[in-house]
Design a protein around this motif. Sequence first.
Motif, PDB file in Angstrom:
ATOM      1  N   ALA A 199       2.406   1.605  -3.418  1.00  0.00           N
ATOM      2  CA  ALA A 199       1.414   2.078  -4.381  1.00  0.00           C
ATOM      3  C   ALA A 199       1.128   3.555  -4.172  1.00  0.00           C
ATOM      4  O   ALA A 199       0.989   4.330  -5.123  1.00  0.00           O
ATOM      5  N   SER A 200       1.042   3.930  -2.880  1.00  0.00           N
ATOM      6  CA  SER A 200       0.766   5.322  -2.540  1.00  0.00           C
ATOM      7  C   SER A 200       1.851   6.236  -3.096  1.00  0.00           C
ATOM      8  O   SER A 200       1.587   7.317  -3.625  1.00  0.00           O
ATOM      9  N   SER A 238      -4.982   2.786   0.287  1.00  0.00           N
ATOM     10  CA  SER A 238      -4.152   1.952  -0.589  1.00  0.00           C
ATOM     11  C   SER A 238      -3.771   0.646   0.113  1.00  0.00           C
ATOM     12  O   SER A 238      -3.770  -0.426  -0.497  1.00  0.00           O
ATOM     13  N   THR A 283      -1.518   7.989  -4.339  1.00  0.00           N
ATOM     14  CA  THR A 283      -2.844   7.719  -3.779  1.00  0.00           C
ATOM     15  C   THR A 283      -2.771   7.835  -2.263  1.00  0.00           C
ATOM     16  O   THR A 283      -1.686   7.736  -1.686  1.00  0.00           O
ATOM     17  N   GLY A 312       0.822  -1.208   0.000  1.00  0.00           N
ATOM     18  CA  GLY A 312       0.000   0.000   0.000  1.00  0.00           C
ATOM     19  C   GLY A 312       0.856   1.259   0.000  1.00  0.00           C
ATOM     20  O   GLY A 312       0.564   2.227  -0.718  1.00  0.00           O
TER      21      GLY A 312
END
Lengths: 267, 277
Positions: B247-248, B258, B253, B244
């Motif tokens: 990805a962030s 995430s 995001t 997460g």
Amino acid sequence: MNSLIKAENLSVRHGDTVVLSGVDFAIRKGEIVTVVGPNGSGKSTLIRALIGLEAAATGRVTRSPGLAIGYVPQKLHIDAGLPLTVRRFLSLPRRVCDAAAEAALTRTGVPGLGTRPLARLSGGQFQRVLLARALLTRPDILILDEPTQGLDQPGTAAFYHLIEEVRAETGAAVLMVSHDLHVVMAASDRVVCLNGHICCEGAPKVVSAAPEYRALFGLGTGGAFALYRHMHDHDHEADEGHGHDPSAPHAAHPHPLHGPNCTHDHV
Amino acid sequence: MRRILTLSTAPTARTTMFDDFLIRAALAGIGLTLATGPLGSFVVWRRMAYFGDATAHAAILGVALAFGLGMPLYAGTLTVALAMALTVAALSGRGHAMDTVLGVLAHAALALGLVAASFIPGLRVDLSAFLFGDILAVSRADLAVIWGGAGLVVALLAWRWQELLTATVNEELAQASGQDPGRARLILTLALALTVAVAIKIVGALLIAALLIIPAAAARQRARGPETMALGATLVGAVSVAGGLAASLRFDTPAGPSIVAVAALLFTVSLALRRRG
């Protein structure tokens, strides 16, 4: 002799319904006592109240201090979200070693089942695993709620044989609810007939030798079932035509099971 | 989140590892998953998902109270989460329709918290940080609180593991064995309140329950025993945190959502790896 569990004037309510009333009961070390009665007669409620799973509305239940109870409930739902093998289940609440676990499983007739998930057992297997777990807790008293449901005839016979063996070896008392009346007669020291209250109780051997018993019901297992049905397929409110007087619910019943230990009054 | 991420492109001088916000975020998330793995497993086993939601939502009210009364944030969230958890635990088993009661309590607490927060000047702007978490803004002090809280939860669960598990399998069996299933419920309630209090900064009140349930549900698919499921849930949680955060960073995001999205992805994958039984 000291009682392991004793109930005095015990009544239990479920909401407004009185399920049990005025029950006096005691079980001593090494005794095998079976509770019989029709559906809804409060058999399960009685043993649950004795364990402390149901609160007494009146009266009281006394358990001897430090009493180890091996309880085998009628049903046990295992949530599908909980992965649990037979082996792990046997280690609850206290961990036991592999050898002891396997010995208990062998003893209850399900050897080698340890790695199976609990959720994938048949009814009969599950019942035996529950008993194995109860035995592993080294109980002073085994309390079994319809322990032979899901077992076939030989399984049932073996089960009662095992119960006797356990009692002989460990001196544990056994209290069970059962429908296998013919086996109950052979395997119990004392039978308690329940129908919201204790209808009668006594030693089955004395009872089965009683002339009233022979005259009324013969000697076979069919006779025992006939006795059972006659005794219990009745309703104290709605009389089913065999002469019930509501003020004297027992008047129409002979009491062949009324043993010498029974001290309460019958109207 | 965007503001902080912009900062990250211009790294400042680092003296220790803990100065890097991304390292701190990862450590915070992994610390939390140590607690959410086993606790989330209990939430799944005991079907307490909504219970977790109610407790987590109540924490928003705790945030408002903490700011209003000038208390430390964690003290406020812990107090209100604990009060909510105890209320729900007391109401359960009294003949109420539990999902209705929990639905009322969970959303009433959230609404009340949002209303109360609107009275506190300056808080309104930052509220999203408590609803969705702000893991990238975790400070060293936060890290200490998170690891302390999570460590306490893990210790509590490990200490009473056999008892908690017995009561979870069947409360009547536990009681017949001389245990008090009420105590097991209390321990889990306490652990849940503690977890919620430390998790609010990481994933926020709206997604705490997701971090409890999704990794545990994913771990269930392969697990043969309760212990492996609890450890698996922590592992899935930790991978979700790492994924997460990555990805962030990569897609700019919000971090909390995430992490939960990665957990959901892992759950989907776990369905394909399902083992029967």
